[in-house]
Scaffold this active site. Structure first.
Site, PDB file in Angstrom:
ATOM      1  N   GLU A 264       0.903  -1.005  -0.236  1.00 34.12           N
ATOM      2  CA  GLU A 264      -0.053   0.052   0.153  1.00 34.12           C
ATOM      3  C   GLU A 264       0.838   1.246  -0.232  1.00 34.12           C
ATOM      4  O   GLU A 264       1.593   1.526   0.943  1.00 34.12           O
ATOM      5  CB  GLU A 264      -1.036   0.074   1.237  1.00 34.12           C
ATOM      6  CG  GLU A 264      -1.891   1.241   1.358  1.00 34.12           C
ATOM      7  CD  GLU A 264      -2.572   1.236   2.518  1.00 34.12           C
ATOM      8  OE1 GLU A 264      -2.447   2.271   3.288  1.00 34.12           O
ATOM      9  OE2 GLU A 264      -3.017   0.206   3.144  1.00 34.12           O
ATOM     10  N   CYS A 301      -3.925   6.969   5.629  1.00 31.01           N
ATOM     11  CA  CYS A 301      -3.916   6.642   4.000  1.00 31.01           C
ATOM     12  C   CYS A 301      -5.112   7.210   3.421  1.00 31.01           C
ATOM     13  O   CYS A 301      -5.097   7.228   2.200  1.00 31.01           O
ATOM     14  CB  CYS A 301      -3.605   5.321   3.955  1.00 31.01           C
ATOM     15  SG  CYS A 301      -4.594   4.041   4.833  1.00 31.01           S
TER      16      CYS A 301
END
Length: 516
Positions: A264, A301
């Site tokens: 990620e 995020c």
């Protein structure tokens, strides 16, 4: 417990702290006195070899026993009490309430996978034999799944618990039947050691091979390279920057046996503000987006980094300003009142300030507002605006700023908003903010942006990821390196398993879930 500063290698605390590294107090930017060891080549190798040895027995452990192990880890994490919260707060600057909530999420994730194992980690797919089928008989075939092997996991800087030592990658790998070699993040090594001690206690209580989990400390980049290139490591979970993630990805590509890399890497999480919604609820929408941006100083995020708005000249309010201008003024006023805050590390503070200064110098970009100033160690929120042409022509504007900075992209009309979608890179999430009057426009946006994100949201902000079976936390590159997977929710277990077909196997040789 006393922090040792050592690595946990298959049940043994090892390593020389002299000449190692120290973490920093996020609030003062001063070093924390406890020294931590840099894992040596030999220690990394030992951890991986012992994990591979443990794989033989751990991969054959029943689902019930794996579930019990996961629940035991959660219990031992809770047993750490305030010591864990205090260590995490000191190392990250995050408030105690945030750490307590993250601890609950971490334990909840472990429980989610335990529930999944107890209910059957995958549905049985059984096609029975048909001896009468023509022109050839059909054999009995049954689809099962096997754990991949040793998994290397890299802790995240921004989630010291939920995406770190016993976080989602570790929990899903252990649930799948894979031993884990964890590379702790150098920003919160004491937090990592405390959680590792809880995992070790759970291993001992459950009578498992201690090679099933190891914790490697260190700031030496060679540690990361050794993990991803080691021939006994069969998959890697990573949460971090695009730059580091792509270095690791390239090293994996060069292995004789390439392995799955679940990275990620970054996301701007675009927000699409439909005109009728902006006209009707502009003030509320501005406050909502700013509040979302401010969560954790934007070091999340799913922080909403870019907002696309149609800069129209019409609205239901006749006060001299169009709805776009009113919205921008509300947003700027709200953000200017936000307090300064500490970043996770001194380096991230410097990086954030550098990125903000760089954005100020880009042609066609205007600084709309800056949050309140604070101490020297703190950073201030920022809000910028630009037009679509400038956004398209400047790659820097399309990159994530890790922190509480947002960019409003002015679209002259709906056609420009659709052009904005076309140039977007992959993202974890996007939101459409609309009312009934906007449905025709919102439908077109949804159809287009669905191909650019892993999670599409309506009238809610992207911050806050529900840990459940239906969640998808991933997306097209660079949001993640594998578009077909999620790092959050029960589906995350599939990353560390592979399918296997059993044909004409006797009942005695089948996994329990495939017997009938």
């Amino acid at each position: 417990m006393t922090i040792t500063g050592k690595n946990l290698i298959a049940g043994q605390w090892t390593g020389e702290t002299e000449g190692g590294f120290t973490a920093f107090d996020a609030n003062t930017h001063q070093p924390i006195n406890t020294p931590f060891a840099d894992a040596t080549t030999e220690e990394v190798n030992t951890a991986i070899i012992r994990a591979n040895e443990a794989f033989t027995t751990y991969s054959q452990l029943s689902a019930a026993k794996r579930a019990a192990f996961l629940r035991a880890i959660g219990e031992q994490i809770n047993a750490l009490g305030d010591e864990l919260v205090e260590a995490a707060c000191a190392e990250t600057g995050l408030p105690a309430m945030r750490i307590q909530g993250e601890r609950g999420r971490t334990v909840g994730q472990l429980g989610l996978f335990a529930d999944l194992l107890e209910a059957g980690e995958y549905p049985a797919v059984i096609d029975k034999a048909d001896a009468d089928r023509q022109p050839l008989p059909k054999p009995d075939t049954r689809l099962g799944y096997l754990p991949l092997g040793v998994v290397g996991v890299f802790a995240a800087s921004n989630f010291p618990l939920a995406f770190s030592t016993a976080g989602g990658d570790t929990a899903s790998a252990l649930a799948a039947g894979c031993p884990v070699v964890m590379k702790a993040h150098a920003a919160h090594p004491a937090t990592a050691e405390l959680v590792a001690s809880a995992i070790l206690k759970a291993i001992e209580l459950c009578g498992l091979d201690k090679g099933v989990f190891s914790l490697l400390q260190g700031k030496n980049y060679a540690i990361s390279s050794q993990i991803v290139t080691h021939p006994l490591v069969k998959a890697v979970g990573f949460t971090g920057s695009e730059r580091v993630g792509m270095i690791l990805q390239q090293q994996i590509y060069q292995r004789p046996e390439p392995i799955p890399f679940y990275g990620e890497l970054g996301s701007i999480n675009p927000q699409f503000l439909m005109p009728a919604k902006v006209d009707q609820d502009g003030e509320e929408l501005a406050k909502t987006l700013v509040a979302s941006l401010m969560m954790g100083q934007g070091q999340i995020c799913t922080s909403p980094g870019v907002w696309a708005v149609i800069a129209n000249k019409k609205g239901d309010h006749d006060n001299g300003d169009d709805s776009y201008t009113r919205f921008v003024n509300f947003a700027a006023e709200t953000l200017s009142e936000q307090p300064a805050g500490v970043m996770l590390t001194p380096a991230m503070c410097a990086s954030y300030n550098k990125a903000v200064e760089a954005r100020k110098s880009i042609g066609g970009v205007e600084l709309l507002a800056t949050g309140l100033s604070g101490e020297q160690q703190q950073c201030s929120a920022t809000l910028f605006t630009t037009d679509l042409k400038s956004f398209v022509n400047s790659p820097l504007l399309q990159e994530e700023i890790f922190g509480f900075s947002a960019l409003i992209v002015r679209c002259a009309d709906f056609a420009e908003m659709m052009q904005f979608i076309a140039v977007l890179k992959g993202n974890l999430a996007a939101s459409i903010h609309a009312i009934d009057k906007d449905f025709d426009l919102a439908r077109d946006v949804a159809q287009a942006v669905a191909h650019k994100v892993g999670r599409l949201i309506y009238n809610q902000v992207p911050t806050g990821v529900e840990v459940c079976a239906s969640m998808n936390h991933g997306g097209p590159f660079p949001a993640s390196t594998n578009i077909r997977t999620t790092s959050v929710g029960s589906e995350a277990i599939k990353r560390f398993q592979r399918p296997i077909c059993y044909q004409n196997m006797p009942q005695e040789l089948l996994p329990a879930i495939l017997k009938c």
